[in-house]
Design a protein around this motif. Sequence first.
Motif, PDB file in Angstrom:
ATOM      1  N   VAL A   1       0.820  -1.211   0.000  1.00  0.00           N
ATOM      2  CA  VAL A   1       0.000   0.000   0.000  1.00  0.00           C
ATOM      3  C   VAL A   1       0.855   1.263   0.000  1.00  0.00           C
ATOM      4  CG1 VAL A   1      -1.701   1.314   1.340  1.00  0.00           C
ATOM      5  CG2 VAL A   1      -1.924  -1.182   1.123  1.00  0.00           C
ATOM      6  N   GLY A   2       1.965   1.235   0.736  1.00  0.00           N
ATOM      7  CA  GLY A   2       2.787   2.431   0.855  1.00  0.00           C
ATOM      8  C   GLY A   2       2.033   3.541   1.577  1.00  0.00           C
ATOM      9  N   ASP A   3       2.160   4.765   1.098  1.00  0.00           N
ATOM     10  CA  ASP A   3       1.477   5.897   1.735  1.00  0.00           C
ATOM     11  C   ASP A   3       0.209   6.288   0.986  1.00  0.00           C
ATOM     12  OD1 ASP A   3       2.569   6.945  -0.553  1.00  0.00           O
ATOM     13  OD2 ASP A   3       3.607   8.615   0.430  1.00  0.00           O
ATOM     14  N   ARG A   4      -0.306   5.404   0.170  1.00  0.00           N
ATOM     15  CA  ARG A   4      -1.499   5.715  -0.623  1.00  0.00           C
ATOM     16  C   ARG A   4      -2.760   5.611   0.227  1.00  0.00           C
ATOM     17  NH1 ARG A   4       1.911   2.127  -3.277  1.00  0.00           N
ATOM     18  NH2 ARG A   4       2.937   2.996  -5.135  1.00  0.00           N
ATOM     19  N   PRO A   5      -3.814   6.314  -0.155  1.00  0.00           N
ATOM     20  CA  PRO A   5      -5.089   6.136   0.551  1.00  0.00           C
ATOM     21  C   PRO A   5      -5.600   4.716   0.360  1.00  0.00           C
ATOM     22  CG  PRO A   5      -5.399   7.454  -1.432  1.00  0.00           C
ATOM     23  CD  PRO A   5      -3.919   7.290  -1.260  1.00  0.00           C
ATOM     24  N   ALA A   6      -6.061   4.108   1.449  1.00  0.00           N
ATOM     25  CA  ALA A   6      -6.404   2.688   1.407  1.00  0.00           C
ATOM     26  C   ALA A   6      -7.806   2.451   1.940  1.00  0.00           C
ATOM     27  CB  ALA A   6      -5.394   1.880   2.219  1.00  0.00           C
ATOM     28  N   PHE A   7      -8.407   1.375   1.424  1.00  0.00           N
ATOM     29  CA  PHE A   7      -9.750   0.964   1.809  1.00  0.00           C
ATOM     30  C   PHE A   7      -9.689  -0.475   2.310  1.00  0.00           C
ATOM     31  CE2 PHE A   7     -13.916  -0.929   0.783  1.00  0.00           C
ATOM     32  CZ  PHE A   7     -14.760  -0.052   1.440  1.00  0.00           C
ATOM     33  N   LEU A   8     -10.222  -0.707   3.494  1.00  0.00           N
ATOM     34  CA  LEU A   8     -10.324  -2.058   4.045  1.00  0.00           C
ATOM     35  C   LEU A   8     -11.701  -2.614   3.743  1.00  0.00           C
ATOM     36  CD1 LEU A   8      -9.189  -4.333   6.003  1.00  0.00           C
ATOM     37  CD2 LEU A   8     -10.598  -3.202   7.748  1.00  0.00           C
ATOM     38  N   SER A   9     -11.747  -3.779   3.112  1.00  0.00           N
ATOM     39  CA  SER A   9     -13.033  -4.447   2.914  1.00  0.00           C
ATOM     40  C   SER A   9     -12.947  -5.812   3.571  1.00  0.00           C
ATOM     41  CB  SER A   9     -13.364  -4.587   1.423  1.00  0.00           C
ATOM     42  OG  SER A   9     -14.730  -4.875   1.243  1.00  0.00           O
ATOM     43  N   PHE A  10     -13.766  -6.033   4.587  1.00  0.00           N
ATOM     44  CA  PHE A  10     -13.678  -7.251   5.395  1.00  0.00           C
ATOM     45  C   PHE A  10     -14.994  -8.015   5.286  1.00  0.00           C
ATOM     46  CE2 PHE A  10     -10.864  -8.928   8.815  1.00  0.00           C
ATOM     47  CZ  PHE A  10     -11.572 -10.092   9.055  1.00  0.00           C
ATOM     48  N   ASP A  11     -14.961  -9.083   4.502  1.00  0.00           N
ATOM     49  CA  ASP A  11     -16.094  -9.994   4.398  1.00  0.00           C
ATOM     50  C   ASP A  11     -16.007 -10.962   5.570  1.00  0.00           C
ATOM     51  OD1 ASP A  11     -17.856 -12.103   3.716  1.00  0.00           O
ATOM     52  OD2 ASP A  11     -17.655 -11.639   1.585  1.00  0.00           O
ATOM     53  N   ILE A  12     -17.082 -11.074   6.340  1.00  0.00           N
ATOM     54  CA  ILE A  12     -17.046 -11.899   7.539  1.00  0.00           C
ATOM     55  C   ILE A  12     -16.844 -13.366   7.208  1.00  0.00           C
ATOM     56  CG2 ILE A  12     -19.488 -12.477   7.848  1.00  0.00           C
ATOM     57  CD1 ILE A  12     -17.112 -10.996  10.544  1.00  0.00           C
ATOM     58  N   ASP A  13     -17.062 -13.776   5.947  1.00  0.00           N
ATOM     59  CA  ASP A  13     -16.793 -15.175   5.608  1.00  0.00           C
ATOM     60  C   ASP A  13     -15.302 -15.464   5.447  1.00  0.00           C
ATOM     61  OD1 ASP A  13     -15.975 -14.614   2.913  1.00  0.00           O
ATOM     62  OD2 ASP A  13     -17.981 -14.949   2.136  1.00  0.00           O
ATOM     63  N   PHE A  14     -14.458 -14.452   5.686  1.00  0.00           N
ATOM     64  CA  PHE A  14     -13.027 -14.690   5.827  1.00  0.00           C
ATOM     65  C   PHE A  14     -12.762 -15.698   6.938  1.00  0.00           C
ATOM     66  CE2 PHE A  14      -9.297 -13.562   8.409  1.00  0.00           C
ATOM     67  CZ  PHE A  14      -8.267 -13.716   7.480  1.00  0.00           C
ATOM     68  N   PHE A  15     -13.565 -15.627   8.008  1.00  0.00           N
ATOM     69  CA  PHE A  15     -13.405 -16.547   9.130  1.00  0.00           C
ATOM     70  C   PHE A  15     -14.040 -17.898   8.813  1.00  0.00           C
ATOM     71  CE2 PHE A  15     -13.496 -12.324  11.175  1.00  0.00           C
ATOM     72  CZ  PHE A  15     -12.285 -12.366  11.862  1.00  0.00           C
ATOM     73  N   ASP A  16     -13.532 -18.924   9.462  1.00  0.00           N
ATOM     74  CA  ASP A  16     -14.174 -20.232   9.379  1.00  0.00           C
ATOM     75  C   ASP A  16     -15.610 -20.107   9.885  1.00  0.00           C
ATOM     76  OD1 ASP A  16     -14.887 -23.015  10.667  1.00  0.00           O
ATOM     77  OD2 ASP A  16     -13.253 -23.389   9.258  1.00  0.00           O
ATOM     78  N   PRO A  17     -16.573 -20.801   9.253  1.00  0.00           N
ATOM     79  CA  PRO A  17     -17.961 -20.683   9.687  1.00  0.00           C
ATOM     80  C   PRO A  17     -18.218 -21.180  11.106  1.00  0.00           C
ATOM     81  CG  PRO A  17     -17.723 -22.323   7.938  1.00  0.00           C
ATOM     82  CD  PRO A  17     -16.445 -21.570   8.001  1.00  0.00           C
ATOM     83  N   ALA A  18     -17.266 -21.901  11.711  1.00  0.00           N
ATOM     84  CA  ALA A  18     -17.407 -22.235  13.124  1.00  0.00           C
ATOM     85  C   ALA A  18     -17.394 -20.975  13.981  1.00  0.00           C
ATOM     86  CB  ALA A  18     -16.274 -23.170  13.562  1.00  0.00           C
ATOM     87  N   TYR A  19     -16.720 -19.915  13.478  1.00  0.00           N
ATOM     88  CA  TYR A  19     -16.595 -18.657  14.213  1.00  0.00           C
ATOM     89  C   TYR A  19     -17.502 -17.569  13.648  1.00  0.00           C
ATOM     90  CZ  TYR A  19     -12.573 -21.167  15.913  1.00  0.00           C
ATOM     91  OH  TYR A  19     -11.771 -22.125  16.461  1.00  0.00           O
TER      92      TYR A  19
END
Length: 316
Positions: free
Chosen positions: A229-247
């Motif tokens: 990313v460096g010093d560029r403006p950044a956007f975080l996109s967090f899909d909750i299915d990143f986690f195992d479905p047990a969690y």
Amino acid sequence: MPRYQPADSLASPRFAGIRTFARLPCVQTTEDVDVAVVGLPFDTGATFKVGARFGPEAIRSASVLLRPYNPELDVHVFATLSCIDYGDAPVAPGFIHESHAAITATLRPLAEARVVTLSLGGDHSVALPELRALAAVYGPLALVQFDSHGDLWDSYYGGQKYTHGTPFRRAVEEGLILPEWSVQLGMRGPLYGPEDLQMARDMGFAVLTTTELLARSPQEIGDMVRARVGDRPAFLSFDIDFFDPAYAPGTGTPEVGGPTSFQGLAYLRACTGVRWVGGDVVEVLPALDHGQITAHLAAQVGYEFLSLVALARRGA
């Protein structure tokens, strides 16, 4: 002290009051505001299980347990940032283009005022209008995506180009994000073919599957994100299915074999030193949740994002 603060849970019980994120004041203003939390209750872009339109409500309800100090990152979040809950964008269920336009129109004045936005979804199609609002102000963004799917497919069902599986393909085409600055973390599960992962790399994204991710330490992932990313403006996109479905069972397209909540949060916390201008937590489907497991985890992800923004603000 920052102007806008959450309610004091030592003075007022958490089960009292109107549900806002982390018990923040519900105010629609940009004056003296560092971060605005915005609900995007829209799931017409979903291609399998629907119900993420109720995600913002569920995340807000679970978030009442959040406290001001983050011991893992050693930052007093709400003593550093003036934060508000801005309410919800006025979406129109069943009408994806109109809803996307309404989301962009809601977020753009916040971006123009240099207010960092944390959006609560909603299916992942909402990332596209978010990026439209932010890129109109900041220019092309770096994307840091925690997900089990790349969401770079071109179309579904005979040419439908706007779904929760296509937002980042459209964002690349519209020049909203630049793949060579961006990273996708946690890809896993069955695919239509090897080209599904390869096309992201061919576009220029750095891509780590879950197996590759878990072979690295959080510090190594943080170093990778900062280098990318460096010093560029950044956007975080967090899909909750990143986690195992047990969690995180309350999501529309679960993929087994994912990180635990402890592992995933550790990777997110490692992403310090980034110039975050916006972020989201998406694909929370409370009808499939159990005891608010997914909603609590999504609220914690949002809190960790606020903590990263607070760290950057404190350092500045």
